[in-house]
Design an enzyme around this catalytic site. Structure first.
Site, PDB file in Angstrom:
ATOM      1  N   GLY A   1     -90.800  30.172  37.293  1.00 42.00           N
ATOM      2  CA  GLY A   1     -92.048  30.196  38.058  1.00 42.00           C
ATOM      3  C   GLY A   1     -91.894  30.662  39.496  1.00 42.00           C
ATOM      4  O   GLY A   1     -92.882  31.025  40.149  1.00 42.00           O
ATOM      5  N   SER A   2     -90.695  30.673  40.013  1.00 42.70           N
ATOM      6  CA  SER A   2     -90.460  30.959  41.433  1.00 42.70           C
ATOM      7  C   SER A   2     -90.689  32.435  41.776  1.00 42.70           C
ATOM      8  O   SER A   2     -90.100  33.333  41.148  1.00 42.70           O
ATOM      9  CB  SER A   2     -89.011  30.541  41.752  1.00 42.70           C
ATOM     10  OG  SER A   2     -88.448  31.356  42.740  1.00 42.70           O
TER      11      SER A   2
END
Ligand SMILES: N[C@@H](CCC(=O)N[C@@H](CS)C(=O)NCC(=O)O)C(=O)O
Length: 216
Positions: free
Chosen positions: A10-11
């Site tokens: 998700g980063s």
């Protein structure tokens, strides 16, 4: 020797590295880091990255962190002559300018505005929002008459900036009201190699995380 990438799907900075690897057709050995359980704070991880952030790249035993340092390194090492990070000094300076604008202004202002709401239960701050809007207006100006953020070709600056700007989708910021930004966003989505796999999948995970926290 494999090139390892310590990451979280998700980063945004990790997605910038995944996009760059795809654009270079480079296979990375992906190593998931469990931030939730503090894996990034363990001595083994601090040994390679005392800043305890993801992404961290380890190439032949040599660790590199800070996503923008990673993506420029990858082109320098694995994409000699690639337009992704041009060698001509002025063209390169423009890509660098956009990367520094991203880390110091655009993504920084977004982080200042949005993350305290998500991770600190803070109310939305309209002054901070105004600063994000100001940065988006600048991005829109940079894109006037330009296909990509640093000229006619896709560069690592587009990949870094789109990884961050796509995260705005999890917030109440309407970046598509900036006509040049909207057009550029669609262009990069359809022309960055492996966009779906390298950015959209992780972005969905990021949105799900944000929604699960904000709904509580
Ligand atoms: N400027 C850094 C930011 C990296 C960053 O803050 N990563 C976050 C996840 S998106 C992280 O690792 N947070 C854990 C920590 O800082 O301890 C980059 O672009 O690599």
């Amino acid at each position: 020797m494999p090139v390892d990438l310590y990451y979280v799907p998700g980063s945004a900075p990790c997605r910038a590295v995944l996009l760059t690897a795809r654009a270079l057709n480079l296979n990375l050995n992906l190593k998931l880091v469990d931030l939730h359980h503090g894996e990034h704070l363990k001595p083994e991880y601090l040994k390679i990255n005392p800043q305890h952030t993801v992404p961290t790249l380890v190439d032949d035993g040599y660790p590199i962190y800070e996503s923008r340092a990673i993506i420029t390194y990858l082109v320098n090492k694995y994409g000699k002559g690639s337009a992704l990070y041009p060698e001509e000094p002025k063209a390169r300076a423009l890509v660098d300018q956009r990367l520094y604008f991203d880390i110091g202004t655009l993504y920084q202002r977004f982080s200042d505005y949005f993350y305290p709401q998500v991770f600190g239960n803070a109310p939305a701050d309209k002054d901070k929002l105004a600063k994000v809007e100001d940065a988006l207006q600048l991005l829109d100006t940079f894109l006037e008459g330009q296909k990509y953020v640093a000229g006619p070709n896709l560069t690592v600056a587009d990949l870094s900036i789109i990884a961050g700007v796509s995260s705005f989708e999890a917030s109440d910021i309407d970046f598509k009201k900036y006509a040049n930004v909207k057009r550029w966003y669609e262009t990069v989505k359809s022309t960055a190699p492996g966009y779906q796999e390298a950015n959209e999948k992780g972005l969905d995970a990021f949105k799900a995380l944000v929604n699960s926290i904000l709904k509580k």
